[in-house]
Design a protein around this motif. Structure first.
Motif, PDB file in Angstrom:
ATOM      1  N   VAL A  28      -2.682   1.513  -3.347  1.00 29.10           N
ATOM      2  CA  VAL A  28      -1.635   2.042  -4.237  1.00 29.10           C
ATOM      3  C   VAL A  28      -0.582   0.977  -4.520  1.00 29.10           C
ATOM      4  O   VAL A  28      -0.171   0.755  -5.661  1.00 29.10           O
ATOM      5  CB  VAL A  28      -0.985   3.296  -3.614  1.00 29.10           C
ATOM      6  N   SER A  29      -0.129   0.322  -3.443  1.00 28.25           N
ATOM      7  CA  SER A  29       0.862  -0.738  -3.599  1.00 28.25           C
ATOM      8  C   SER A  29       0.353  -1.859  -4.496  1.00 28.25           C
ATOM      9  O   SER A  29       1.077  -2.370  -5.359  1.00 28.25           O
ATOM     10  CB  SER A  29       1.236  -1.291  -2.211  1.00 28.25           C
ATOM     11  N   MET A  30      -0.907  -2.236  -4.308  1.00 30.17           N
ATOM     12  CA  MET A  30      -1.500  -3.309  -5.101  1.00 30.17           C
ATOM     13  C   MET A  30      -1.533  -2.947  -6.582  1.00 30.17           C
ATOM     14  O   MET A  30      -1.221  -3.780  -7.451  1.00 30.17           O
ATOM     15  CB  MET A  30      -2.909  -3.599  -4.591  1.00 30.17           C
TER      16      MET A  30
ATOM     17  N   ALA B  57       6.028   7.693  -0.454  1.00 29.28           N
ATOM     18  CA  ALA B  57       7.127   6.763  -0.722  1.00 29.28           C
ATOM     19  C   ALA B  57       6.893   5.414  -0.051  1.00 29.28           C
ATOM     20  O   ALA B  57       7.258   4.365  -0.594  1.00 29.28           O
ATOM     21  CB  ALA B  57       8.443   7.364  -0.244  1.00 29.28           C
ATOM     22  N   SER B  58       6.298   5.432   1.143  1.00 32.35           N
ATOM     23  CA  SER B  58       6.012   4.173   1.828  1.00 32.35           C
ATOM     24  C   SER B  58       5.039   3.321   1.023  1.00 32.35           C
ATOM     25  O   SER B  58       5.213   2.105   0.899  1.00 32.35           O
ATOM     26  CB  SER B  58       5.427   4.449   3.223  1.00 32.35           C
ATOM     27  N   ALA B  59       4.026   3.960   0.469  1.00 26.90           N
ATOM     28  CA  ALA B  59       3.047   3.222  -0.338  1.00 26.90           C
ATOM     29  C   ALA B  59       3.675   2.711  -1.627  1.00 26.90           C
ATOM     30  O   ALA B  59       3.458   1.553  -2.025  1.00 26.90           O
ATOM     31  CB  ALA B  59       1.851   4.122  -0.651  1.00 26.90           C
ATOM     32  N   LEU B  60       4.484   3.560  -2.280  1.00 26.43           N
ATOM     33  CA  LEU B  60       5.104   3.170  -3.543  1.00 26.43           C
ATOM     34  C   LEU B  60       6.159   2.087  -3.326  1.00 26.43           C
ATOM     35  O   LEU B  60       6.203   1.074  -4.026  1.00 26.43           O
ATOM     36  CB  LEU B  60       5.739   4.388  -4.213  1.00 26.43           C
ATOM     37  N   GLY B  61       7.030   2.304  -2.337  1.00 24.74           N
ATOM     38  CA  GLY B  61       8.105   1.349  -2.087  1.00 24.74           C
ATOM     39  C   GLY B  61       7.613   0.007  -1.595  1.00 24.74           C
ATOM     40  O   GLY B  61       8.266  -1.024  -1.805  1.00 24.74           O
ATOM     41  N   ASN B  62       6.466  -0.002  -0.950  1.00 25.44           N
ATOM     42  CA  ASN B  62       5.924  -1.249  -0.440  1.00 25.44           C
ATOM     43  C   ASN B  62       5.567  -2.228  -1.551  1.00 25.44           C
ATOM     44  O   ASN B  62       5.468  -3.438  -1.325  1.00 25.44           O
ATOM     45  CB  ASN B  62       4.690  -0.977   0.426  1.00 25.44           C
TER      46      ASN B  62
ATOM     47  N   GLY C  70       7.461  -3.096  -3.857  1.00 27.53           N
ATOM     48  CA  GLY C  70       8.620  -3.978  -3.995  1.00 27.53           C
ATOM     49  C   GLY C  70       8.628  -5.091  -2.968  1.00 27.53           C
ATOM     50  O   GLY C  70       8.978  -6.237  -3.271  1.00 27.53           O
ATOM     51  N   ASN C  71       8.249  -4.769  -1.724  1.00 29.72           N
ATOM     52  CA  ASN C  71       8.203  -5.798  -0.685  1.00 29.72           C
ATOM     53  C   ASN C  71       7.165  -6.874  -1.009  1.00 29.72           C
ATOM     54  O   ASN C  71       7.423  -8.070  -0.862  1.00 29.72           O
ATOM     55  CB  ASN C  71       7.875  -5.159   0.670  1.00 29.72           C
ATOM     56  N   VAL C  72       5.984  -6.445  -1.445  1.00 30.91           N
ATOM     57  CA  VAL C  72       4.936  -7.420  -1.752  1.00 30.91           C
ATOM     58  C   VAL C  72       5.290  -8.212  -3.011  1.00 30.91           C
ATOM     59  O   VAL C  72       5.019  -9.417  -3.092  1.00 30.91           O
ATOM     60  CB  VAL C  72       3.570  -6.724  -1.914  1.00 30.91           C
ATOM     61  N   TYR C  73       5.905  -7.554  -3.978  1.00 31.15           N
ATOM     62  CA  TYR C  73       6.323  -8.240  -5.208  1.00 31.15           C
ATOM     63  C   TYR C  73       7.207  -9.437  -4.876  1.00 31.15           C
ATOM     64  O   TYR C  73       7.009 -10.548  -5.384  1.00 31.15           O
ATOM     65  CB  TYR C  73       7.067  -7.255  -6.111  1.00 31.15           C
ATOM     66  N   CYS C  74       8.177  -9.218  -3.983  1.00 34.41           N
ATOM     67  CA  CYS C  74       9.088 -10.306  -3.608  1.00 34.41           C
ATOM     68  C   CYS C  74       8.399 -11.326  -2.719  1.00 34.41           C
ATOM     69  O   CYS C  74       8.681 -12.527  -2.808  1.00 34.41           O
ATOM     70  CB  CYS C  74      10.322  -9.726  -2.908  1.00 34.41           C
ATOM     71  N   ALA C  75       7.486 -10.868  -1.856  1.00 34.02           N
ATOM     72  CA  ALA C  75       6.719 -11.810  -1.039  1.00 34.02           C
ATOM     73  C   ALA C  75       5.864 -12.713  -1.925  1.00 34.02           C
ATOM     74  O   ALA C  75       5.696 -13.908  -1.642  1.00 34.02           O
ATOM     75  CB  ALA C  75       5.837 -11.049  -0.055  1.00 34.02           C
ATOM     76  N   VAL C  76       5.334 -12.152  -3.008  1.00 35.04           N
ATOM     77  CA  VAL C  76       4.545 -12.941  -3.958  1.00 35.04           C
ATOM     78  C   VAL C  76       5.420 -14.012  -4.604  1.00 35.04           C
ATOM     79  O   VAL C  76       5.032 -15.187  -4.703  1.00 35.04           O
ATOM     80  CB  VAL C  76       3.924 -12.034  -5.038  1.00 35.04           C
ATOM     81  N   LEU C  77       6.615 -13.624  -5.052  1.00 32.07           N
ATOM     82  CA  LEU C  77       7.516 -14.595  -5.669  1.00 32.07           C
ATOM     83  C   LEU C  77       7.852 -15.725  -4.697  1.00 32.07           C
ATOM     84  O   LEU C  77       7.932 -16.892  -5.089  1.00 32.07           O
ATOM     85  CB  LEU C  77       8.798 -13.901  -6.146  1.00 32.07           C
TER      86      LEU C  77
ATOM     87  N   GLY D  35      -3.031  -9.923  -4.073  1.00 35.63           N
ATOM     88  CA  GLY D  35      -4.199  -9.409  -3.371  1.00 35.63           C
ATOM     89  C   GLY D  35      -4.347  -9.998  -1.974  1.00 35.63           C
ATOM     90  O   GLY D  35      -4.623  -9.277  -1.008  1.00 35.63           O
ATOM     91  N   VAL D  36      -4.130 -11.295  -1.860  1.00 32.99           N
ATOM     92  CA  VAL D  36      -4.229 -11.946  -0.551  1.00 32.99           C
ATOM     93  C   VAL D  36      -3.181 -11.398   0.413  1.00 32.99           C
ATOM     94  O   VAL D  36      -3.483 -11.113   1.584  1.00 32.99           O
ATOM     95  CB  VAL D  36      -4.068 -13.471  -0.703  1.00 32.99           C
ATOM     96  N   LEU D  37      -1.948 -11.218  -0.058  1.00 30.82           N
ATOM     97  CA  LEU D  37      -0.879 -10.725   0.816  1.00 30.82           C
ATOM     98  C   LEU D  37      -1.121  -9.279   1.250  1.00 30.82           C
ATOM     99  O   LEU D  37      -0.791  -8.901   2.386  1.00 30.82           O
ATOM    100  CB  LEU D  37       0.472 -10.840   0.112  1.00 30.82           C
ATOM    101  N   HIS D  38      -1.696  -8.469   0.367  1.00 34.68           N
ATOM    102  CA  HIS D  38      -2.021  -7.096   0.756  1.00 34.68           C
ATOM    103  C   HIS D  38      -3.055  -7.078   1.876  1.00 34.68           C
ATOM    104  O   HIS D  38      -2.961  -6.288   2.822  1.00 34.68           O
ATOM    105  CB  HIS D  38      -2.528  -6.303  -0.451  1.00 34.68           C
ATOM    106  N   VAL D  39      -4.030  -7.942   1.777  1.00 35.08           N
ATOM    107  CA  VAL D  39      -5.059  -8.011   2.817  1.00 35.08           C
ATOM    108  C   VAL D  39      -4.451  -8.468   4.139  1.00 35.08           C
ATOM    109  O   VAL D  39      -4.730  -7.900   5.211  1.00 35.08           O
ATOM    110  CB  VAL D  39      -6.195  -8.966   2.389  1.00 35.08           C
ATOM    111  N   ILE D  40      -3.598  -9.480   4.086  1.00 32.79           N
ATOM    112  CA  ILE D  40      -2.930  -9.956   5.304  1.00 32.79           C
ATOM    113  C   ILE D  40      -2.107  -8.846   5.934  1.00 32.79           C
ATOM    114  O   ILE D  40      -2.142  -8.621   7.157  1.00 32.79           O
ATOM    115  CB  ILE D  40      -2.027 -11.165   4.985  1.00 32.79           C
ATOM    116  N   GLY D  41      -1.360  -8.102   5.104  1.00 34.31           N
ATOM    117  CA  GLY D  41      -0.517  -7.023   5.608  1.00 34.31           C
ATOM    118  C   GLY D  41      -1.303  -5.932   6.299  1.00 34.31           C
ATOM    119  O   GLY D  41      -0.925  -5.467   7.389  1.00 34.31           O
TER     120      GLY D  41
END
Length: 455
Positions: free
Chosen positions: A140-142, A281-286, A288-295, A320-326
């Motif tokens: 969902v986050s991805m 909400a955890s899935a949706l809000g996450n 934002g965390n990955v978006y900034c981690a990507v930047l 995609g790589v960061l989601h897998v790591i997480g």
């Protein structure tokens, strides 16, 4: 339509962001079960009475929120992510060190939300495999991160309204159902615990500082700075205090260490809706965390490939790589989560405080918001260079001066021991880092006619 920009400046013609949108995203970012767990620390780990715990968290959020929101006001002025702007203080390569610290923070929150979101879902649907729940949340986050910031703002704002109503309903349900006698006054006041909880509230806000500009950079430069400050400050402090207070109540009333389970047992018929909403909400809000981690990841990569402007494809692959790591780390780090997260928050505060102080002094006092944004992307960093040794030295001093004042499970500094275990490290770090940088920067920049010095 997919967001086309990555880490480059946002053209003025595309500055379509608004204070309402920024307020909505910061109202929603804190509406998470992770926030409930953090609030519960005040009445469980620190054993404060409910009213005192809420007061301490309120003070911490009000103070920490100022620093966080001041960073947000930089987004409209410069139009770049926060860690790109850090090149103005530390140089193009020096800023990569700070970006890596921030990356760890973003991924830490992403992993934490995965774990707690899965716990929330398991509380409603025990038959669901936790591994499946984690992977589903990541998918969902991805999907949201793929589209970009506009969709992130929309889904988090909507979830803010839903979760906000459910949090208020939870308060009402628990209080009306009858709180056990003496539960709200249980615990005891101590200066050490009170100051420690203030620090928890402060770091909850300061931890957002490295990426608030990532959300406000789409606001117009002419009138966006003040609006970005108040929209970010108001949205984040209101939602944080509300949900943290719910955590305090659950910690004071529930029995056992399972905060999410305690919330479910205390809210009766509402529990299914609450836990399902929190899991969503955890899935949706996450996103934002990955978006900034990507930047941040792209910022570090660009540091060693000067002049390269990451494409949409680079953003998607990195996401995609960061989601897998997480997901991988979350599956391995579920046991003893609350203790680990508490330690993570404390260490994070110590590391982020010197950067925040240096950045704010440089932006608001030394340069009055005037930077050569194009130079952030030049191979040699233009007037900012590649390594600002002086700024990095101040940062190191800011870290070192906190050591005698630190309070950690594995280490308590000598000064902290002498004053009864009160954690003042973050305040010392703020004052020393900002003051020393002001002295160093004034001397360094006063001889450079290309860089305005207003102090």
């Amino acid at each position: 339509m997919l967001e086309q920009h990555t880490i480059g400046p946002i053209p003025e013609s595309e500055r379509t962001g608004s204070a309402r949108g920024v307020f909505g995203i910061w109202l929603g970012i804190n509406m998470l079960p992770l926030t409930v767990i953090t609030g519960a620390l005040a009445t469980t780990l620190f054993a404060l009475p409910f009213g005192v715990a809420v007061l301490a968290l309120l003070i911490g959020n009000l103070v920490g929120g100022v620093f966080m929101a001041l960073h947000a006001s930089q987004g409209p002025q410069l139009g770049v992510p926060q860690m790109i702007q850090a090149r103005g203080q530390f140089g193009t390569k020096g800023a990569a060190l700070i970006a890596l610290v921030a990356w760890v923070m973003f991924m830490g929150f992403y992993i934490s939300n995965l774990v707690v979101g899965a716990q929330s879902l398991n509380g409603v649907l025990p038959a669901v495999d936790p591994v499946v729940a984690l992977i589903a949340a990541a998918v969902v986050s991805m999907a949201i991160t793929t589209v970009g910031l506009k969709l992130i703002k929309l889904v988090i704002t909507v979830s803010a309204v839903v979760i906000g109503l459910l949090v208020v309903a939870s308060f009402t349900w628990i209080l009306v159902s009858g709180v056990p006698s003496g539960a709200l006054s249980a615990g005891h006041f101590s200066v050490t615990s009170f100051v420690s909880v203030i620090a928890v509230g402060a770091v909850w806000q300061i931890a957002y500082a490295p990426y608030v500009s990532d959300y406000s950079r789409y606001m117009p430069s002419g009138s966006g700075a003040r609006s970005a400050f108040w929209a970010t400050y108001g949205g984040s402090v209101i939602s944080s205090v509300l949900v943290l207070a719910l955590g305090c109540l659950v910690g004071a009333v529930a029995t056992g260490s399972d905060v999410i389970g305690g919330l479910a047992s205390l809210t009766g018929g509402l529990s299914t809706a609450i836990l399902l909403a929190f899991a969503g909400a955890s899935a949706l809000g996450n996103a934002g965390n990955v978006y900034c981690a990507v930047l941040n990841t792209l910022t570090v990569m660009e540091t060693f490939r000067p002049g390269w402007r990451p494409s949409v494809r680079a953003r998607l692959i990195t996401s995609g790589v960061l989601h897998v790591i997480g997901v991988t780390v979350a599956l391995a780090a579920s046991d003893g989560f609350i203790t680990s997260f508490t330690n993570f928050l404390t260490v994070l505060l110590y590391i982020l405080v010197p950067w925040s102080s240096i950045n704010l002094v440089d932006y608001f006092i030394i340069r009055d918001g005037h930077y050569d944004v194009a130079a952030f992307f030049t191979p040699g960093g233009g007037p900012y260079g590649t390594w600002n040794v002086a700024a990095l030295g101040v940062y190191a001093v800011g870290l070192l001066v906190q050591i005698p004042f630190m309070v950690l499970p594995m280490y308590v500094g000598p000064v902290a021991t002498a004053i009864g275990g009160i954690d003042l490290a973050w305040l010392v770090g703020l004052a020393v880092s900002g003051g020393l940088y002001w002295l160093v920067a004034r001397r360094t920049l006063a001889t450079d006619s290309n860089l305005p010095v207003t102090a």
